[in-house]
Design a protein around this motif. Structure first.
Motif, short mmCIF file in Angstrom:
data_model
loop_
_atom_site.label_atom_id
_atom_site.label_comp_id
_atom_site.label_asym_id
_atom_site.label_seq_id
_atom_site.Cartn_x
_atom_site.Cartn_y
_atom_site.Cartn_z
N UNK A 44 22.99 -4.80 18.15
CA UNK A 44 22.49 -5.59 17.01
C UNK A 44 21.07 -6.09 17.25
N UNK A 45 20.79 -6.54 18.46
CA UNK A 45 19.44 -7.01 18.77
C UNK A 45 18.42 -5.89 18.66
N UNK A 46 18.76 -4.73 19.22
CA UNK A 46 17.83 -3.60 19.17
C UNK A 46 17.65 -3.05 17.77
N UNK A 47 18.77 -2.89 17.05
CA UNK A 47 18.69 -2.36 15.69
C UNK A 47 17.93 -3.31 14.77
N UNK A 48 18.14 -4.61 14.95
CA UNK A 48 17.43 -5.59 14.12
C UNK A 48 15.92 -5.46 14.30
N UNK A 49 15.48 -5.21 15.54
CA UNK A 49 14.05 -5.06 15.81
C UNK A 49 13.48 -3.85 15.07
N UNK A 50 14.20 -2.73 15.13
CA UNK A 50 13.73 -1.52 14.43
C UNK A 50 13.80 -1.68 12.92
N UNK A 51 14.88 -2.30 12.43
CA UNK A 51 15.05 -2.46 10.98
C UNK A 51 13.97 -3.38 10.42
N UNK A 52 13.66 -4.45 11.13
CA UNK A 52 12.59 -5.35 10.69
C UNK A 52 11.24 -4.65 10.69
N UNK A 53 11.01 -3.81 11.69
CA UNK A 53 9.80 -3.00 11.76
C UNK A 53 9.70 -2.11 10.53
N UNK A 54 10.79 -1.40 10.23
CA UNK A 54 10.80 -0.52 9.06
C UNK A 54 10.55 -1.27 7.76
N UNK A 55 11.14 -2.47 7.65
CA UNK A 55 10.94 -3.26 6.43
C UNK A 55 9.46 -3.61 6.23
N UNK A 56 8.78 -4.02 7.32
CA UNK A 56 7.37 -4.39 7.22
C UNK A 56 6.53 -3.23 6.69
N UNK A 57 6.78 -2.04 7.21
CA UNK A 57 6.03 -0.86 6.77
C UNK A 57 6.35 -0.53 5.31
N UNK A 58 7.64 -0.64 4.94
CA UNK A 58 8.06 -0.33 3.57
C UNK A 58 7.44 -1.31 2.57
N UNK A 59 7.37 -2.57 2.94
CA UNK A 59 6.77 -3.57 2.06
C UNK A 59 5.29 -3.28 1.82
N UNK A 60 4.59 -2.86 2.87
CA UNK A 60 3.17 -2.55 2.71
C UNK A 60 3.00 -1.32 1.82
N UNK A 61 3.85 -0.30 2.01
CA UNK A 61 3.76 0.88 1.14
C UNK A 61 3.97 0.48 -0.32
N UNK A 62 4.93 -0.41 -0.56
CA UNK A 62 5.18 -0.87 -1.93
C UNK A 62 3.97 -1.61 -2.48
N UNK A 63 3.35 -2.45 -1.67
CA UNK A 63 2.18 -3.21 -2.12
C UNK A 63 1.00 -2.29 -2.39
N UNK A 64 0.84 -1.26 -1.59
CA UNK A 64 -0.22 -0.28 -1.83
C UNK A 64 0.04 0.45 -3.14
N UNK A 65 1.30 0.86 -3.33
CA UNK A 65 1.67 1.62 -4.53
C UNK A 65 1.49 0.81 -5.80
N UNK A 66 1.68 -0.50 -5.72
CA UNK A 66 1.57 -1.35 -6.90
C UNK A 66 0.21 -2.02 -7.03
N UNK A 67 -0.73 -1.65 -6.17
CA UNK A 67 -2.09 -2.17 -6.26
C UNK A 67 -2.28 -3.57 -5.72
N UNK A 68 -1.28 -4.10 -5.01
CA UNK A 68 -1.38 -5.46 -4.49
C UNK A 68 -2.09 -5.53 -3.14
N UNK A 69 -2.24 -4.40 -2.48
CA UNK A 69 -2.90 -4.37 -1.18
C UNK A 69 -3.94 -3.26 -1.16
N UNK A 70 -5.20 -3.63 -0.96
CA UNK A 70 -6.30 -2.67 -0.97
C UNK A 70 -6.77 -2.31 0.45
N UNK A 71 -6.14 -2.91 1.45
CA UNK A 71 -6.59 -2.68 2.83
C UNK A 71 -5.99 -1.41 3.45
N UNK A 72 -4.91 -0.93 2.84
CA UNK A 72 -4.27 0.29 3.33
C UNK A 72 -4.27 1.30 2.19
#
Length: 636
Positions: A98-126
């Motif tokens: 659970x500890x290890x999977x949570x670390x990877x899952x949280x990592x994946x969430x951060x990247x997915x959120x940024x992709x969503x923000x890029x796709x919706x024009x909310x983030x211009x840095x990536x």
């Protein structure tokens, strides 16, 4: 400048037994001379370690405890609640997952959120760096692509991924269905281990290991396997695939590795951790002409960014940034006296870095709200202010250069060339767009089998020794070795990631493969979340041969594992049907039932077996025997 925080560390008498890396031995001498404590000294101070904990039979999951079971049968055989050793060991083991999977899952969430923000024009840095990869992911997920704007496709893909983290229905997550093989999905359904939402599986493991819930060892372990599947084909897969979309899918790239990559006349910045959102921006900021000029005005020749651990690998495999070292070298890098700033995000970062940094001029810069360290400089990084924060971090490092005590600088000379960046896409392109040349080499025996070596360093074992020894033994016997993380850095330092050099050490079959296909005997596939690349490759090979993954002549290995992430990674390879070797004793021997399930009975369920062997030569022999047995059953 402040002195050491703790009393002078005990001397490590035989440093030859600590590491095969000369930079480690040199800097341990310097550390001891200057009164600096490292992980090896702290391990020495911890001896003897708790025997109950080493066996996994200590439970502190409630306030009636802590409870422990007497392994010799003379003392308590049940905890206060009545839990047996079997229950306690199983609970502890899946809590590690659970500890290890949570670390990877949280990592994946951060990247997915940024992709969503890029796709919706909310983030211009990536930006979308690899449209072809995004379209390939969309097609796997069933997202229409023909004639559509790339940002619309990215939004749909990101929304599907984000839903899988926290949805409330029992439907299998889209990424798991899209990336796992049909045969594995059918088996997991039969075993009742198909995951639902990634976060839900983490929560369920924590729930079922609470006092008064699950007490059945097999049922507990199956719950851990379900969570590990959510990690490997979910959180980690999202992290890898979306990082490729945002930063580019890796292609073979040449660079340099080991502490000799630090430069005496430059501002040295180490990026350390796991998530490329920060490290990529620090590299970008360090190339800003204004900041380079500032460094030169302050007496430096320029700015030198180098990597540590997996975020280092992320910028290595895409940008060619040199690697300073793997996990156990993080303190020693500061001991060189030549590091202006160590910039960290999350995972595998020792809190002791702050104590080491205080003994030199180095700034330890923490950046993530969930990963603060007392004694560090905290500069909060958010994707919404990526460029601004990265420039601030680099400026702090540059302005720290005049504070360097030149008389205390000792940079080891050792460094080695390496090749990294072998994504699945790069490998397929290298083979002409098809797996056929690789499969033919396997069928005729030039490639006897494949071993994936992954994972960490652990001061309990000789640093890098098992990683390098097992790799050399396997390629000598015509086994292709692929891997990730700290193993990859160890292999690079040993010269094993120079294709022609590795070919010289390989058996005749692998040498032939290298001569004909230019396929290196040892292949760097990325950071620790990039083990998902190995899963994709395994699935593609199994489907091409018309078999399940557990029939392939393939083994996994984590020779120097230390982290909960390594436990989750190992478990999702077991779920894939791959036998997995571990070179450090896991905390399961307090239960014969749990040990038997993991090392023997798992095979009858169609899962991989756990192989526990601390001697690297013996481990390599076991892996060769497994590969030969699998080949025989396949009739090749």
């Amino acid at each position: 400048m402040k002195g050491p925080v703790y009393e002078r560390p005990r001397t490590i008498e035989n440093k030859e037994e600590v590491s095969i890396d000369p930079t480690v031995r040199q800097l341990l001498e310097k550390a001891e001379a200057e009164g600096i404590e490292t992980a090896w000294h702290r391990l020495l101070a911890q001896q003897p370690q708790c025997g109950f904990g080493l066996l996994g039979i200590c439970c502190r999951n409630c306030l009636m405890g802590p409870c422990r079971i007497d392994p010799f049968g003379y003392g308590p055989q049940r905890g206060v609640c009545g839990a047996t050793a079997d229950t306690i060991v199983a609970r502890n083991f899946i809590r590690m997952i659970a500890g290890g999977a949570a670390a990877h899952i949280d990592h994946g969430r951060e990247i997915a959120l940024v992709l969503y923000e890029v796709a919706t024009g909310k983030n211009k840095y990536y930006k979308i760096a690899d449209e072809k990869k995004l379209i390939a992911i969309a097609q796997r997920l069933g997202v229409p692509t023909e004639g559509r704007d790339i940002m619309e496709i990215a939004k749909d893909v990101a929304e599907i991924a984000l839903r899988d983290f926290g949805k409330q229905d029992d439907e299998v997550p889209a990424f798991v269905k899209a990336y796992a093989t049909k045969r594995r999905l059918e088996l997991w359904k039969k075993l009742g281990v198909l995951p639902r939402a990634y976060d839900r599986e983490v929560t369920e493991v924590m729930h079922r290991t609470h006092m008064g819930v699950d007490a059945d060892p097999l049922n507990l372990l199956l719950g851990g396997i379900k969570l590990a599947i959510a990690d490997g084909w979910g959180g980690s897969m999202v992290a890898t695939e979306f990082s490729d979309v945002l930063f580019g899918t890796p292609k073979p790239i040449k660079s340099v590795v080991n502490l000799g990559v630090l430069k005496e006349d430059y501002v040295n910045i180490i990026v350390h951790g796991h998530i490329p959102l920060l490290s990529a921006k620090v590299v970008e900021a360090a190339r800003d002409p204004e900041l380079v000029k500032l460094a030169q005005d302050l007496g430096a020749k320029g700015i030198n960014v180098v990597g540590m651990c997996c975020t280092g690998i992320e910028v290595l495999q895409r940008l060619g940034v040199p690697m300073a070292g793997n996990m156990l070298q993080q303190e020693l890098a500061i001991v060189t006296g030549a590091v202006e700033a160590t910039v960290v995000d999350v995972q595998c970062i020792m809190p002791a870095l702050a104590n080491v940094a205080r003994c030199y001029h180095t700034k330890l810069i923490t950046t993530i709200p969930i990963a603060k360290i007392p004694g560090s400089v905290y500069i909060e990084f958010t994707p919404e202010k990526a460029d601004e924060v990265a420039r601030e971090i680099v400026r702090i490092a540059v302005e720290n250069f005049p504070n360097r005590a030149k008389e205390r600088v000792m940079i080891p000379k050792e460094k080695m060339e390496l090749w990294a960046g072998f994504s699945v896409e790069a490998l397929l392109e290298h083979l002409g767009g098809t797996l056929d040349p690789f499969l033919e080499a396997v069928k005729r025996g030039d490639i006897r089998g494949v071993v994936g070596i992954v994972g960490c360093n652990n001061p309990k074992v000789k640093h890098d020794y098992s990683h390098v020894t097992i790799t050399k033994e396997l390629i000598k016997n015509d086994v292709l070795v692929v891997g990730t993380g700290c193993w990859a850095t160890a292999a690079g330092k040993a010269g094993l990631l120079i294709p022609e050099k590795a070919a010289e050490m390989a058996g005749p079959g692998l040498r032939k493969v290298y001569e004909e296909l230019k396929l290196p005997p040892v292949i760097h596939m990325g950071s620790c979340v990039d083990n998902s690349r190995i899963l994709v490759l395994l699935g593609a090979v199994a489907d091409a041969l018309g078999v399940d993954i557990n029939q392939l002549p393939v083994v996994g290995s984590a020779p120097e594992a230390y982290s909960e992430k390594a436990v989750s990674i190992g478990t999702y390879f077991l779920a894939a049907g791959v036998d997995v070797h571990i070179g450090v004793i896991p905390p399961i021997y307090g239960s014969d039932v749990v040990t038997n399930i993991l090392t023997k009975e798992a095979e009858k369920y169609g899962l991989g077996r756990l192989i526990i062997e601390t001697d690297p030569h013996a481990a390599a022999k076991i892996m060769l025997d497994i590969i030969d047995e699998k080949r025989k059953k396949l009739g090749i």
